[in-house]
Structures are given as C-alpha cells and as structure tokens.
Design an enzyme around this catalytic site. Structure first.
Site, PDB file in Angstrom:
ATOM      1  N   ASP A   1       0.784  -1.256   0.000  1.00  0.00           N
ATOM      2  CA  ASP A   1       0.000   0.000   0.000  1.00  0.00           C
ATOM      3  C   ASP A   1       0.814   1.304   0.000  1.00  0.00           C
ATOM      4  OD1 ASP A   1      -1.958  -1.926   0.233  1.00  0.00           O
ATOM      5  OD2 ASP A   1      -2.804  -1.203   2.115  1.00  0.00           O
TER       6      ASP A   1
ATOM      7  N   ASP B   1      -4.564  -0.799  -1.828  1.00  0.00           N
ATOM      8  CA  ASP B   1      -5.847  -0.644  -1.149  1.00  0.00           C
ATOM      9  C   ASP B   1      -6.790  -0.020  -2.180  1.00  0.00           C
ATOM     10  OD1 ASP B   1      -6.818  -1.161   1.534  1.00  0.00           O
ATOM     11  OD2 ASP B   1      -7.023   0.991   1.858  1.00  0.00           O
TER      12      ASP B   1
ATOM     13  N   LYS C   1      -7.079  -4.989  -3.004  1.00  0.00           N
ATOM     14  CA  LYS C   1      -7.844  -5.522  -1.883  1.00  0.00           C
ATOM     15  C   LYS C   1      -8.747  -4.437  -1.322  1.00  0.00           C
ATOM     16  CE  LYS C   1      -4.069  -4.374   1.214  1.00  0.00           C
ATOM     17  NZ  LYS C   1      -4.757  -3.303   1.950  1.00  0.00           N
TER      18      LYS C   1
ATOM     19  N   HIS D   1     -10.757   0.749  -2.676  1.00  0.00           N
ATOM     20  CA  HIS D   1     -12.128   0.746  -2.168  1.00  0.00           C
ATOM     21  C   HIS D   1     -13.103   1.422  -3.127  1.00  0.00           C
ATOM     22  CE1 HIS D   1     -10.535  -0.508   1.660  1.00  0.00           C
ATOM     23  NE2 HIS D   1      -9.920   0.627   1.900  1.00  0.00           N
TER      24      HIS D   1
ATOM     25  N   HIS E   1     -10.671   6.974   1.730  1.00  0.00           N
ATOM     26  CA  HIS E   1      -9.307   6.857   1.192  1.00  0.00           C
ATOM     27  C   HIS E   1      -9.254   5.793   0.112  1.00  0.00           C
ATOM     28  CE1 HIS E   1      -9.564   3.601   4.133  1.00  0.00           C
ATOM     29  NE2 HIS E   1      -8.651   2.993   3.402  1.00  0.00           N
TER      30      HIS E   1
ATOM     31  N   CYS F   1      -2.121  -2.791   7.694  1.00  0.00           N
ATOM     32  CA  CYS F   1      -2.018  -3.719   6.564  1.00  0.00           C
ATOM     33  C   CYS F   1      -0.746  -4.551   6.576  1.00  0.00           C
ATOM     34  CB  CYS F   1      -2.203  -2.965   5.258  1.00  0.00           C
ATOM     35  SG  CYS F   1      -3.917  -2.404   5.093  1.00  0.00           S
TER      36      CYS F   1
ATOM     37  N   HIS G   1     -17.481   2.908   0.738  1.00  0.00           N
ATOM     38  CA  HIS G   1     -17.058   1.650   1.372  1.00  0.00           C
ATOM     39  C   HIS G   1     -17.429   1.629   2.861  1.00  0.00           C
ATOM     40  CE1 HIS G   1     -14.132  -1.426   2.861  1.00  0.00           C
ATOM     41  NE2 HIS G   1     -14.538  -2.010   1.748  1.00  0.00           N
TER      42      HIS G   1
END
Ligand code: VGL
Ligand code: ZN
Length: 199
Positions: A9, A47, A107, A49, A82, A152, A53
């Site tokens: 990330d 990351d 993810k 989203h 984010h 993470c 989310h």
C-alpha cells in the site's frame, strides 16, 4: 527457496498530503526501490475501495473517523475516505518503482468487508488469491515493507506466517499509523507469531 518482496500500500493517500496520511510514509520509498532487484519476485498491494465503502466513517451517520464499529465480521476501525478506486489517492506514489513488479494485488474492493491483509479480507476467511499465486510460483520466503506497519503490514505478515511462509518485516522500510498503542501491540503480536522483525 524462492523469495518475494511484498510492498504494502505505498499509495498517495497513505503518504503525507493524502487522505489517511501516515507520517513519513514517503520516506521509505528509496529503500524499497533499491531492494527490489534483490528478490526473485516483487509484489505490490493496492488498497482499492469503492466509493461509500463500509470502512469509511462517512458511510455511517454520526460516526467519526478513527472510532470503532461492530461489523458482522467483528470490530472495524472507521477511516476517512481513502484509496477510492481510480482516484489519484489510490494511485501508487509517483516515486515507487512499479515497473519492476510482477504482480499487483488489489484488496478492499468488497463494499461490505475491509481487507487489511493481502491474503484474506477482514472476515479472516475470504481469500484475495495471493496465497495461490505465491504457491504456484514456489515462493516460500517473504519480506514485507510498506504502509502501515500496524494495520495492513501487520495483518499481511500474520496471515503469511499462519499460512506457513517464512516472513520478515523490515520495520525501517515501514511506517505506522500508531493509534492507541497499535504499533506496540502489532510488534508484540507479530513477534509472537514468529514473524521476524528487522530494522
Ligand atoms: C490501511 C487503514 C485502512 C493500511 C488501509 O494500508 O494499513 N489502513 N486501509
Ligand atoms: Zn483501506
């Protein structure tokens, strides 16, 4: 032994100026770039989203960022919006050498479940596919770097250790969010799980 560097990330939103900025997040990039050539494989995570989310505080009326909420899969920290798919905040930091990466794993795209770990979503059972990828490439040894140490990186390292990989976290090539003692706790838990912590 086949080894891989897992870069967690390193995205604009986790770097200074980003929506969920991690202090010094950008400082780790030169070292990470320099390390990539030493590994048989480099894998980046992102990351990723959808807007709205369920891990965003803005999706829960009356809830503030950095508070906890109960989700069907357990406690979940609520975050500022984010890493929304396709936005500049979700893009890798411009200084990160993405060209050398063999694989990019995204993810957190499931609207109802967060995914800190590169291996399983936060329900701890929905796989991302990374385990199969690594096994298919006979990769047994992982070095993890990136953001954030206490979220993470920690979750990814713990899952990797549980799955039987030999795991090292290079703490000097990570930076932490560190809320309510989360960094100290992450270090203790990772150490207890057999994750090697190195500078
Ligand atoms: C992360 C919080 C929310 C991380 C991702 O990359 O550590 N933290 N989403
Ligand atoms: Zn996230």
């Amino acid at each position: 032994m086949t080894n891989a560097l897992i870069v967690i990330d390193v995205q604009n939103d986790f770097c200074p100026g980003g929506a969920l900025a991690v202090a010094g997040g950008n400082e780790i990039i030169p070292r990470i770039n320099a390390m990539m050539a030493d590994f048989d494989a480099t894998i980046l995570t992102q990351d990723w989203h959808p807007a709205g989310h369920s891990s965003f505080a803005s999706s829960h009326t009356g809830s503030d960022p950095y508070t906890l909420i109960d989700m069907p899969y357990g406690a979940q920290v609520l975050w500022p919006d984010h890493c929304i798919q396709g936005t500049n905040g979700a893009a890798f930091h411009a200084d990160l050498n993405v060209d050398i990466a063999d694989m990019i794993i995204r993810k957190g795209f499931n609207p109802a479940i967060d995914s800190y770990s590169a291996f399983f979503e936060n329900d701890r059972k929905t796989p991302t596919g990374l385990e199969g990828y690594l096994h298919n490439r006979n990769i047994t040894t992982l070095t993890m770097v990136g953001l954030a140490t206490d979220f993470c990186v920690q979750y990814s390292a713990l899952d990797a250790a549980t799955l039987g990989f030999d795991v090292t976290v290079l703490e000097g090539a990570c930076r932490a969010i560190d809320m309510d003692g989360s960094l100290a706790s992450a270090r203790t838990v990772m150490h207890g799980a057999g994750v090697k912590l190195e500078p």
